[in-house]
Scaffold this motif. Structure first.
Motif, PDB file in Angstrom:
ATOM      1  N   SER A  15      43.375   1.109  28.216  1.00 55.56           N
ATOM      2  CA  SER A  15      43.540   0.009  29.165  1.00 55.56           C
ATOM      3  C   SER A  15      42.253  -0.194  29.969  1.00 55.56           C
ATOM      4  O   SER A  15      41.803  -1.323  30.163  1.00 55.56           O
ATOM      5  N   TYR A  16      41.655   0.890  30.421  1.00 52.57           N
ATOM      6  CA  TYR A  16      40.392   0.788  31.154  1.00 52.57           C
ATOM      7  C   TYR A  16      39.297   0.182  30.283  1.00 52.57           C
ATOM      8  O   TYR A  16      38.544  -0.683  30.734  1.00 52.57           O
ATOM      9  N   GLU A  17      39.208   0.636  29.051  1.00 50.30           N
ATOM     10  CA  GLU A  17      38.159   0.152  28.148  1.00 50.30           C
ATOM     11  C   GLU A  17      38.269  -1.344  27.901  1.00 50.30           C
ATOM     12  O   GLU A  17      37.265  -2.039  27.811  1.00 50.30           O
ATOM     13  N   THR A  18      39.494  -1.858  27.796  1.00 50.33           N
ATOM     14  CA  THR A  18      39.653  -3.288  27.543  1.00 50.33           C
ATOM     15  C   THR A  18      39.444  -4.127  28.797  1.00 50.33           C
ATOM     16  O   THR A  18      38.934  -5.239  28.707  1.00 50.33           O
ATOM     17  N   LYS A  19      39.817  -3.609  29.963  1.00 52.11           N
ATOM     18  CA  LYS A  19      39.699  -4.386  31.199  1.00 52.11           C
ATOM     19  C   LYS A  19      38.298  -4.319  31.798  1.00 52.11           C
ATOM     20  O   LYS A  19      37.687  -5.345  32.067  1.00 52.11           O
ATOM     21  N   HIS A  20      37.815  -3.122  32.065  1.00 52.00           N
ATOM     22  CA  HIS A  20      36.582  -2.960  32.832  1.00 52.00           C
ATOM     23  C   HIS A  20      35.487  -2.209  32.086  1.00 52.00           C
ATOM     24  O   HIS A  20      34.338  -2.216  32.544  1.00 52.00           O
ATOM     25  N   GLY A  21      35.808  -1.560  31.020  1.00 55.46           N
ATOM     26  CA  GLY A  21      34.894  -0.621  30.382  1.00 55.46           C
ATOM     27  C   GLY A  21      33.515  -1.154  30.077  1.00 55.46           C
ATOM     28  O   GLY A  21      32.507  -0.556  30.456  1.00 55.46           O
ATOM     29  N   GLU A  23      31.828  -3.840  31.142  1.00 56.07           N
ATOM     30  CA  GLU A  23      31.075  -4.240  32.341  1.00 56.07           C
ATOM     31  C   GLU A  23      30.652  -3.014  33.148  1.00 56.07           C
ATOM     32  O   GLU A  23      29.510  -2.919  33.589  1.00 56.07           O
ATOM     33  N   ASP A  24      31.572  -2.073  33.348  1.00 59.96           N
ATOM     34  CA  ASP A  24      31.258  -0.902  34.158  1.00 59.96           C
ATOM     35  C   ASP A  24      30.162  -0.052  33.525  1.00 59.96           C
ATOM     36  O   ASP A  24      29.301   0.476  34.234  1.00 59.96           O
ATOM     37  N   ILE A  25      30.181   0.072  32.227  1.00 59.03           N
ATOM     38  CA  ILE A  25      29.157   0.875  31.552  1.00 59.03           C
ATOM     39  C   ILE A  25      27.791   0.214  31.699  1.00 59.03           C
ATOM     40  O   ILE A  25      26.789   0.883  31.952  1.00 59.03           O
ATOM     41  N   ARG A 102      26.452  -4.119  45.996  1.00 59.74           N
ATOM     42  CA  ARG A 102      26.627  -2.703  46.348  1.00 59.74           C
ATOM     43  C   ARG A 102      28.097  -2.307  46.160  1.00 59.74           C
ATOM     44  O   ARG A 102      28.405  -1.267  45.580  1.00 59.74           O
ATOM     45  N   ARG A 103      29.006  -3.164  46.625  1.00 62.01           N
ATOM     46  CA  ARG A 103      30.439  -2.878  46.452  1.00 62.01           C
ATOM     47  C   ARG A 103      30.827  -2.904  44.973  1.00 62.01           C
ATOM     48  O   ARG A 103      31.631  -2.081  44.520  1.00 62.01           O
ATOM     49  N   LYS A 104      30.277  -3.858  44.240  1.00 62.84           N
ATOM     50  CA  LYS A 104      30.579  -3.947  42.814  1.00 62.84           C
ATOM     51  C   LYS A 104      30.107  -2.692  42.086  1.00 62.84           C
ATOM     52  O   LYS A 104      30.820  -2.154  41.230  1.00 62.84           O
ATOM     53  N   TYR A 105      28.923  -2.203  42.430  1.00 65.34           N
ATOM     54  CA  TYR A 105      28.403  -0.991  41.802  1.00 65.34           C
ATOM     55  C   TYR A 105      29.284   0.206  42.139  1.00 65.34           C
ATOM     56  O   TYR A 105      29.613   1.004  41.255  1.00 65.34           O
ATOM     57  N   MET A 106      29.659   0.329  43.409  1.00 65.14           N
ATOM     58  CA  MET A 106      30.475   1.478  43.815  1.00 65.14           C
ATOM     59  C   MET A 106      31.843   1.458  43.130  1.00 65.14           C
ATOM     60  O   MET A 106      32.343   2.507  42.714  1.00 65.14           O
ATOM     61  N   ALA A 107      32.440   0.277  42.992  1.00 69.34           N
ATOM     62  CA  ALA A 107      33.739   0.187  42.310  1.00 69.34           C
ATOM     63  C   ALA A 107      33.594   0.561  40.841  1.00 69.34           C
ATOM     64  O   ALA A 107      34.428   1.288  40.288  1.00 69.34           O
ATOM     65  N   ALA A 108      32.536   0.086  40.198  1.00 64.49           N
ATOM     66  CA  ALA A 108      32.314   0.416  38.791  1.00 64.49           C
ATOM     67  C   ALA A 108      32.055   1.911  38.631  1.00 64.49           C
ATOM     68  O   ALA A 108      32.549   2.537  37.691  1.00 64.49           O
ATOM     69  N   ARG A 111      35.378   3.765  38.977  1.00 64.26           N
ATOM     70  CA  ARG A 111      36.212   3.621  37.774  1.00 64.26           C
ATOM     71  C   ARG A 111      35.634   4.420  36.614  1.00 64.26           C
ATOM     72  O   ARG A 111      36.376   5.046  35.845  1.00 64.26           O
ATOM     73  N   THR A 112      34.316   4.429  36.483  1.00 63.98           N
ATOM     74  CA  THR A 112      33.680   5.182  35.396  1.00 63.98           C
ATOM     75  C   THR A 112      33.878   6.679  35.590  1.00 63.98           C
ATOM     76  O   THR A 112      34.156   7.401  34.629  1.00 63.98           O
ATOM     77  N   ASP A 113      33.741   7.157  36.827  1.00 61.38           N
ATOM     78  CA  ASP A 113      33.969   8.583  37.097  1.00 61.38           C
ATOM     79  C   ASP A 113      35.415   8.975  36.791  1.00 61.38           C
ATOM     80  O   ASP A 113      35.672  10.036  36.209  1.00 61.38           O
ATOM     81  N   ARG A 114      36.355   8.111  37.167  1.00 57.21           N
ATOM     82  CA  ARG A 114      37.760   8.374  36.872  1.00 57.21           C
ATOM     83  C   ARG A 114      37.995   8.388  35.355  1.00 57.21           C
ATOM     84  O   ARG A 114      38.748   9.215  34.836  1.00 57.21           O
TER      85      ARG A 114
END
Length: 131
Positions: A15-21, A23-25, A102-108, A111-114
Protein backbone atom coordinates in the motif's frame (compact mmCIF):
# COMPACT_ATOMS: atom_id res chain seq x y z
CA UNK A 1 1.18 -22.13 5.21
CA UNK A 2 0.61 -18.38 5.23
CA UNK A 3 1.44 -16.37 8.30
CA UNK A 4 -1.33 -13.80 8.89
CA UNK A 5 0.99 -11.24 10.49
CA UNK A 6 3.41 -11.51 7.58
CA UNK A 7 0.59 -11.00 5.08
CA UNK A 8 -0.57 -7.88 6.97
CA UNK A 9 2.94 -6.41 6.77
CA UNK A 10 3.19 -7.24 3.09
CA UNK A 11 -0.15 -5.53 2.39
CA UNK A 12 0.96 -2.50 4.40
CA UNK A 13 4.23 -2.31 2.45
CA UNK A 14 2.50 -2.72 -0.91
CA UNK A 15 0.00 0.00 0.00
CA UNK A 16 2.83 2.40 0.84
CA UNK A 17 4.68 1.58 -2.38
CA UNK A 18 1.63 2.34 -4.52
CA UNK A 19 0.60 5.53 -2.69
CA UNK A 20 3.79 7.31 -1.67
CA UNK A 21 6.74 5.05 -2.41
CA UNK A 22 8.01 6.46 -5.69
CA UNK A 23 7.75 10.10 -4.65
CA UNK A 24 9.20 9.51 -1.18
CA UNK A 25 12.20 7.62 -2.52
CA UNK A 26 12.95 10.46 -4.97
CA UNK A 27 12.66 13.02 -2.16
CA UNK A 28 14.83 11.06 0.28
CA UNK A 29 17.67 10.69 -2.23
CA UNK A 30 18.56 14.30 -1.37
CA UNK A 31 19.63 15.70 1.96
CA UNK A 32 16.98 17.93 3.48
CA UNK A 33 18.98 21.08 2.84
CA UNK A 34 19.61 20.20 -0.81
CA UNK A 35 15.99 19.23 -1.46
CA UNK A 36 14.59 22.39 0.11
CA UNK A 37 17.15 24.66 -1.58
CA UNK A 38 16.59 23.14 -5.00
CA UNK A 39 12.82 23.48 -4.78
CA UNK A 40 13.02 27.01 -3.38
CA UNK A 41 15.21 27.96 -6.35
CA UNK A 42 12.67 26.45 -8.76
CA UNK A 43 9.90 28.36 -6.97
CA UNK A 44 11.88 31.60 -7.26
CA UNK A 45 12.36 30.97 -10.98
CA UNK A 46 8.68 30.31 -11.62
CA UNK A 47 7.64 33.31 -9.50
CA UNK A 48 10.03 35.52 -11.44
CA UNK A 49 8.80 34.24 -14.77
CA UNK A 50 5.16 34.71 -13.79
CA UNK A 51 5.77 38.21 -12.48
CA UNK A 52 7.72 39.23 -15.59
CA UNK A 53 4.93 37.93 -17.81
CA UNK A 54 2.31 39.79 -15.79
CA UNK A 55 4.26 43.06 -15.78
CA UNK A 56 5.04 42.68 -19.49
CA UNK A 57 1.38 42.08 -20.29
CA UNK A 58 0.30 45.09 -18.24
CA UNK A 59 2.98 47.27 -19.88
CA UNK A 60 1.89 46.22 -23.36
CA UNK A 61 -1.74 46.86 -22.50
CA UNK A 62 -1.23 50.31 -20.95
CA UNK A 63 1.93 51.51 -22.73
CA UNK A 64 0.15 54.35 -24.51
CA UNK A 65 -1.42 55.66 -21.31
CA UNK A 66 1.89 55.34 -19.50
CA UNK A 67 3.80 57.31 -22.13
CA UNK A 68 1.12 60.01 -22.54
CA UNK A 69 0.29 60.80 -18.91
CA UNK A 70 3.37 59.99 -16.92
CA UNK A 71 6.41 62.17 -16.55
CA UNK A 72 9.93 60.77 -16.39
CA UNK A 73 9.90 60.91 -12.58
CA UNK A 74 6.55 59.11 -12.42
CA UNK A 75 7.87 56.33 -14.69
CA UNK A 76 10.93 55.91 -12.47
CA UNK A 77 8.74 55.80 -9.35
CA UNK A 78 6.50 53.24 -11.04
CA UNK A 79 9.53 51.09 -11.90
CA UNK A 80 10.70 51.31 -8.28
CA UNK A 81 7.21 50.30 -7.13
CA UNK A 82 7.17 47.35 -9.54
CA UNK A 83 10.58 46.22 -8.24
CA UNK A 84 9.45 46.60 -4.61
CA UNK A 85 6.32 44.54 -5.29
CA UNK A 86 8.47 41.91 -7.01
CA UNK A 87 10.81 41.76 -4.01
CA UNK A 88 7.85 41.33 -1.65
CA UNK A 89 6.33 38.58 -3.76
CA UNK A 90 9.69 36.83 -4.04
CA UNK A 91 10.33 36.96 -0.29
CA UNK A 92 6.84 35.61 0.43
CA UNK A 93 7.34 32.80 -2.10
CA UNK A 94 10.70 31.87 -0.62
CA UNK A 95 9.35 31.78 2.94
CA UNK A 96 6.30 29.70 2.04
CA UNK A 97 8.21 27.38 -0.31
CA UNK A 98 10.87 26.81 2.34
CA UNK A 99 8.24 25.80 4.90
CA UNK A 100 6.27 23.70 2.42
CA UNK A 101 9.24 21.72 1.09
CA UNK A 102 10.76 21.26 4.55
CA UNK A 103 7.48 19.74 5.76
CA UNK A 104 7.18 17.65 2.61
CA UNK A 105 10.70 16.30 3.10
CA UNK A 106 10.09 15.49 6.76
CA UNK A 107 6.84 13.66 5.96
CA UNK A 108 8.53 11.65 3.21
CA UNK A 109 11.44 10.85 5.52
CA UNK A 110 9.07 9.68 8.27
CA UNK A 111 7.13 7.46 5.86
CA UNK A 112 10.34 6.04 4.40
CA UNK A 113 11.76 5.30 7.86
CA UNK A 114 8.51 3.57 8.81
CA UNK A 115 8.66 1.60 5.56
CA UNK A 116 12.22 0.47 6.27
CA UNK A 117 11.23 -0.56 9.80
CA UNK A 118 8.33 -2.59 8.41
CA UNK A 119 10.71 -4.25 5.95
CA UNK A 120 12.96 -5.26 8.84
CA UNK A 121 9.99 -6.66 10.74
CA UNK A 122 8.92 -8.62 7.68
CA UNK A 123 12.45 -9.95 7.28
CA UNK A 124 12.50 -11.09 10.92
CA UNK A 125 9.12 -12.81 10.42
CA UNK A 126 10.55 -14.71 7.48
CA UNK A 127 13.65 -15.66 9.43
CA UNK A 128 11.67 -16.84 12.46
CA UNK A 129 9.48 -19.02 10.26
CA UNK A 130 12.47 -20.60 8.53
CA UNK A 131 13.98 -21.72 11.83
Amino acid sequence: MLNEERVKHMVKLASYETKHGGEDIKVCHYSQKDYVTLNVLFTMGWATLGYLLLVGLLCMTYIEAILDRFSFVAVILTVILVIAIYAGILVANVVFANRFYRRKYMAAKRRTDRYLLDLEILEKLYESEDV
